[in-house]
Design a protein around this motif. Structure first.
Motif, PDB file in Angstrom:
ATOM      1  N   THR A  18       0.812  -1.220   0.000  1.00 47.47           N
ATOM      2  CA  THR A  18       0.000   0.000   0.000  1.00 47.47           C
ATOM      3  C   THR A  18       0.843   1.266   0.000  1.00 47.47           C
ATOM      4  OG1 THR A  18      -0.218   0.090   2.418  1.00 47.47           O
ATOM      5  CG2 THR A  18      -1.885  -1.188   1.210  1.00 47.47           C
ATOM      6  N   VAL A  19       2.158   1.140   0.138  1.00 46.83           N
ATOM      7  CA  VAL A  19       3.031   2.320   0.202  1.00 46.83           C
ATOM      8  C   VAL A  19       2.997   3.083  -1.118  1.00 46.83           C
ATOM      9  CG1 VAL A  19       5.423   3.140   0.433  1.00 46.83           C
ATOM     10  CG2 VAL A  19       4.538   1.389   1.995  1.00 46.83           C
ATOM     11  N   LEU A  20       2.707   4.373  -1.003  1.00 47.57           N
ATOM     12  CA  LEU A  20       2.754   5.282  -2.145  1.00 47.57           C
ATOM     13  C   LEU A  20       4.126   5.933  -2.249  1.00 47.57           C
ATOM     14  CD1 LEU A  20      -0.648   7.094  -1.495  1.00 47.57           C
ATOM     15  CD2 LEU A  20      -0.224   5.218  -3.099  1.00 47.57           C
ATOM     16  N   ALA A  21       4.673   6.315  -1.094  1.00 42.77           N
ATOM     17  CA  ALA A  21       5.967   7.001  -1.060  1.00 42.77           C
ATOM     18  C   ALA A  21       6.502   7.002   0.357  1.00 42.77           C
ATOM     19  CB  ALA A  21       5.821   8.443  -1.541  1.00 42.77           C
ATOM     20  N   GLU A  22       7.810   7.025   0.459  1.00 34.82           N
ATOM     21  CA  GLU A  22       8.447   7.259   1.755  1.00 34.82           C
ATOM     22  C   GLU A  22       8.783   8.744   1.812  1.00 34.82           C
ATOM     23  OE1 GLU A  22      12.212   5.967   4.586  1.00 34.82           O
ATOM     24  OE2 GLU A  22      11.900   4.923   2.681  1.00 34.82           O
ATOM     25  N   ALA A  67       2.040  14.950   6.693  1.00 31.71           N
ATOM     26  CA  ALA A  67       0.590  14.690   6.649  1.00 31.71           C
ATOM     27  C   ALA A  67      -0.090  15.765   5.805  1.00 31.71           C
ATOM     28  CB  ALA A  67       0.006  14.646   8.056  1.00 31.71           C
ATOM     29  N   ASP A  68       0.367  17.004   5.923  1.00 36.30           N
ATOM     30  CA  ASP A  68      -0.165  18.094   5.104  1.00 36.30           C
ATOM     31  C   ASP A  68       0.117  17.845   3.622  1.00 36.30           C
ATOM     32  OD1 ASP A  68      -1.055  20.905   4.448  1.00 36.30           O
ATOM     33  OD2 ASP A  68       1.086  21.068   3.975  1.00 36.30           O
ATOM     34  N   LEU A  69       1.316  17.397   3.284  1.00 38.52           N
ATOM     35  CA  LEU A  69       1.636  17.094   1.882  1.00 38.52           C
ATOM     36  C   LEU A  69       0.729  15.991   1.336  1.00 38.52           C
ATOM     37  CD1 LEU A  69       5.547  17.113   1.732  1.00 38.52           C
ATOM     38  CD2 LEU A  69       3.969  18.836   0.849  1.00 38.52           C
ATOM     39  N   LEU A  70       0.550  14.935   2.124  1.00 37.39           N
ATOM     40  CA  LEU A  70      -0.302  13.835   1.685  1.00 37.39           C
ATOM     41  C   LEU A  70      -1.750  14.301   1.537  1.00 37.39           C
ATOM     42  CD1 LEU A  70      -0.730  10.909   0.892  1.00 37.39           C
ATOM     43  CD2 LEU A  70      -0.790  10.326   3.347  1.00 37.39           C
ATOM     44  N   LEU A 142      -6.442   6.092  -9.420  1.00 37.09           N
ATOM     45  CA  LEU A 142      -6.470   7.045  -8.309  1.00 37.09           C
ATOM     46  C   LEU A 142      -5.175   6.978  -7.515  1.00 37.09           C
ATOM     47  CD1 LEU A 142      -7.911   9.129  -6.562  1.00 37.09           C
ATOM     48  CD2 LEU A 142      -9.093   7.240  -5.404  1.00 37.09           C
ATOM     49  N   ARG A 143      -4.722   5.777  -7.269  1.00 38.31           N
ATOM     50  CA  ARG A 143      -3.458   5.584  -6.548  1.00 38.31           C
ATOM     51  C   ARG A 143      -2.308   6.274  -7.287  1.00 38.31           C
ATOM     52  NH1 ARG A 143      -1.194   0.273  -3.816  1.00 38.31           N
ATOM     53  NH2 ARG A 143       0.953   0.912  -3.624  1.00 38.31           N
ATOM     54  N   ALA A 144      -2.234   6.066  -8.599  1.00 33.42           N
ATOM     55  CA  ALA A 144      -1.171   6.684  -9.400  1.00 33.42           C
ATOM     56  C   ALA A 144      -1.284   8.201  -9.357  1.00 33.42           C
ATOM     57  CB  ALA A 144      -1.244   6.178 -10.841  1.00 33.42           C
ATOM     58  N   ARG A 145      -2.495   8.715  -9.409  1.00 35.55           N
ATOM     59  CA  ARG A 145      -2.690  10.171  -9.393  1.00 35.55           C
ATOM     60  C   ARG A 145      -2.246  10.760  -8.050  1.00 35.55           C
ATOM     61  NH1 ARG A 145      -6.141  13.420 -13.277  1.00 35.55           N
ATOM     62  NH2 ARG A 145      -5.469  15.471 -12.630  1.00 35.55           N
ATOM     63  N   ILE A 146      -2.603  10.107  -6.957  1.00 33.59           N
ATOM     64  CA  ILE A 146      -2.183  10.583  -5.632  1.00 33.59           C
ATOM     65  C   ILE A 146      -0.657  10.542  -5.530  1.00 33.59           C
ATOM     66  CG2 ILE A 146      -2.199  10.101  -3.142  1.00 33.59           C
ATOM     67  CD1 ILE A 146      -5.093   9.002  -3.579  1.00 33.59           C
ATOM     68  N   THR A 147      -0.051   9.454  -5.998  1.00 36.05           N
ATOM     69  CA  THR A 147       1.408   9.319  -5.939  1.00 36.05           C
ATOM     70  C   THR A 147       2.084  10.407  -6.756  1.00 36.05           C
ATOM     71  OG1 THR A 147       1.204   6.928  -5.619  1.00 36.05           O
ATOM     72  CG2 THR A 147       3.344   7.752  -6.359  1.00 36.05           C
ATOM     73  N   THR A 148       1.571  10.677  -7.944  1.00 38.62           N
ATOM     74  CA  THR A 148       2.145  11.729  -8.792  1.00 38.62           C
ATOM     75  C   THR A 148       2.037  13.088  -8.106  1.00 38.62           C
ATOM     76  OG1 THR A 148       1.680  10.514 -10.812  1.00 38.62           O
ATOM     77  CG2 THR A 148       1.956  12.898 -11.026  1.00 38.62           C
ATOM     78  N   GLU A 149       0.864  13.396  -7.581  1.00 36.71           N
ATOM     79  CA  GLU A 149       0.673  14.678  -6.878  1.00 36.71           C
ATOM     80  C   GLU A 149       1.604  14.783  -5.674  1.00 36.71           C
ATOM     81  OE1 GLU A 149      -0.937  17.206  -7.883  1.00 36.71           O
ATOM     82  OE2 GLU A 149      -2.404  16.438  -9.312  1.00 36.71           O
ATOM     83  N   LEU A 150       1.749  13.685  -4.942  1.00 36.35           N
ATOM     84  CA  LEU A 150       2.625  13.686  -3.769  1.00 36.35           C
ATOM     85  C   LEU A 150       4.079  13.902  -4.170  1.00 36.35           C
ATOM     86  CD1 LEU A 150       2.830  13.379  -0.719  1.00 36.35           C
ATOM     87  CD2 LEU A 150       2.897  10.901  -1.036  1.00 36.35           C
ATOM     88  N   ASP A 151       4.506  13.258  -5.239  1.00 43.39           N
ATOM     89  CA  ASP A 151       5.878  13.442  -5.727  1.00 43.39           C
ATOM     90  C   ASP A 151       6.122  14.899  -6.127  1.00 43.39           C
ATOM     91  OD1 ASP A 151       6.479  10.764  -5.336  1.00 43.39           O
ATOM     92  OD2 ASP A 151       6.223  10.213  -7.447  1.00 43.39           O
ATOM     93  N   VAL A 152       5.182  15.492  -6.837  1.00 39.86           N
ATOM     94  CA  VAL A 152       5.313  16.896  -7.256  1.00 39.86           C
ATOM     95  C   VAL A 152       5.419  17.792  -6.025  1.00 39.86           C
ATOM     96  CG1 VAL A 152       4.061  18.822  -8.324  1.00 39.86           C
ATOM     97  CG2 VAL A 152       4.195  16.621  -9.493  1.00 39.86           C
ATOM     98  N   ALA A 154       6.211  16.995  -2.862  1.00 39.80           N
ATOM     99  CA  ALA A 154       7.406  16.725  -2.047  1.00 39.80           C
ATOM    100  C   ALA A 154       8.660  17.300  -2.696  1.00 39.80           C
ATOM    101  CB  ALA A 154       7.557  15.221  -1.819  1.00 39.80           C
ATOM    102  N   ASN A 155       8.744  17.196  -4.019  1.00 40.72           N
ATOM    103  CA  ASN A 155       9.921  17.715  -4.713  1.00 40.72           C
ATOM    104  C   ASN A 155       9.968  19.237  -4.733  1.00 40.72           C
ATOM    105  OD1 ASN A 155      11.088  15.215  -5.282  1.00 40.72           O
ATOM    106  ND2 ASN A 155       9.842  14.960  -7.116  1.00 40.72           N
ATOM    107  N   ALA A 156       8.810  19.882  -4.666  1.00 41.45           N
ATOM    108  CA  ALA A 156       8.751  21.349  -4.681  1.00 41.45           C
ATOM    109  C   ALA A 156       8.730  21.944  -3.275  1.00 41.45           C
ATOM    110  CB  ALA A 156       7.511  21.812  -5.448  1.00 41.45           C
ATOM    111  N   ASP A 157       8.650  21.086  -2.261  1.00 40.38           N
ATOM    112  CA  ASP A 157       8.510  21.567  -0.876  1.00 40.38           C
ATOM    113  C   ASP A 157       9.757  22.312  -0.432  1.00 40.38           C
ATOM    114  OD1 ASP A 157       7.357  21.967   1.606  1.00 40.38           O
ATOM    115  OD2 ASP A 157       7.987  20.005   2.370  1.00 40.38           O
ATOM    116  N   THR A 158       9.585  23.536   0.009  1.00 44.86           N
ATOM    117  CA  THR A 158      10.709  24.352   0.477  1.00 44.86           C
ATOM    118  C   THR A 158      10.769  24.410   2.006  1.00 44.86           C
ATOM    119  OG1 THR A 158       9.380  26.359   0.350  1.00 44.86           O
ATOM    120  CG2 THR A 158      10.707  25.777  -1.592  1.00 44.86           C
ATOM    121  N   VAL A 159       9.812  23.786   2.666  1.00 46.12           N
ATOM    122  CA  VAL A 159       9.806  23.795   4.130  1.00 46.12           C
ATOM    123  C   VAL A 159      10.802  22.748   4.607  1.00 46.12           C
ATOM    124  CG1 VAL A 159       8.413  23.357   6.191  1.00 46.12           C
ATOM    125  CG2 VAL A 159       7.408  24.549   4.244  1.00 46.12           C
TER     126      VAL A 159
END
Length: 163
Positions: A18-22, A67-70, A142-152, A154-159
């Motif tokens: 069930t892991v989408l991303a670490e 949790a906010d990113l997810l 849906l799983r792929a879409r959530i994973t893609t959004e999460l990757d985008v 997480a990669n853009a996160d400046t915090v």
């Protein structure tokens, strides 16, 4: 042992399907129950930590930031897929599973009127185990879409959280 008996350990070993991303603060997973499509959970990385207050402040803030990113990824994915998407609810409870985790619940206009504005925990217990809405291959898009959004995100996160 079935991976469900040790979800966090299985995630560390790469055995939790069930892991989408670490993420830095935890493992983003899609929920076993999908009666509200897009339901996800952020699992803390240490199964022995049973409460947010038991985490060092830096780890706790990182977990909440992840949790906010997810939640944002779930919102973007569900809004794009279902026009009846309303909002996302976040819960950090720990009543049934003692390890630190955060529930990310998408909410929809098509939910029963008696529940649409109420906590998701008021759904009948059989909804949680209904094989018709269990995580399956029909959730791959849906799983792929959530994973893609999460990757985008997480990669853009400046915090940056420092201990």
């Amino acid at each position: 042992m079935d991976w469900r008996g040790d979800r966090i350990g299985a995630a560390h070993r790469g055995e939790n399907p069930t892991v989408l991303a670490e993420l830095t603060g935890g493992f983003a997973v899609i929920g076993d129950a999908q009666f509200l499509p897009g339901y996800c959970v952020l699992l803390g990385k240490d199964p022995s930590v049973t409460a947010l207050a038991d985490m060092p402040r830096g780890d706790r803030v990182q977990f909440l930031a992840d949790a906010d990113l997810l939640a944002t990824a779930v919102e973007r994915a569900c809004r794009a897929i279902d026009p009846a998407f309303r909002r996302v609810n976040l819960d950090v409870l720990g009543n049934a599973d003692a390890f630190v985790h955060a529930h990310i619940w998408p909410r929809y206009e098509w939910e029963p009127p008696s529940l649409v504005t109420r906590p998701v925990w008021l759904y009948e217990p059989d909804r949680w185990l209904d094989p018709r809405t269990a995580l399956g291959t029909e959730h791959a898009g849906l799983r792929a879409r959530i994973t893609t959004e999460l990757d985008v995100l997480a990669n853009a996160d400046t915090v940056r959280i420092s201990g």
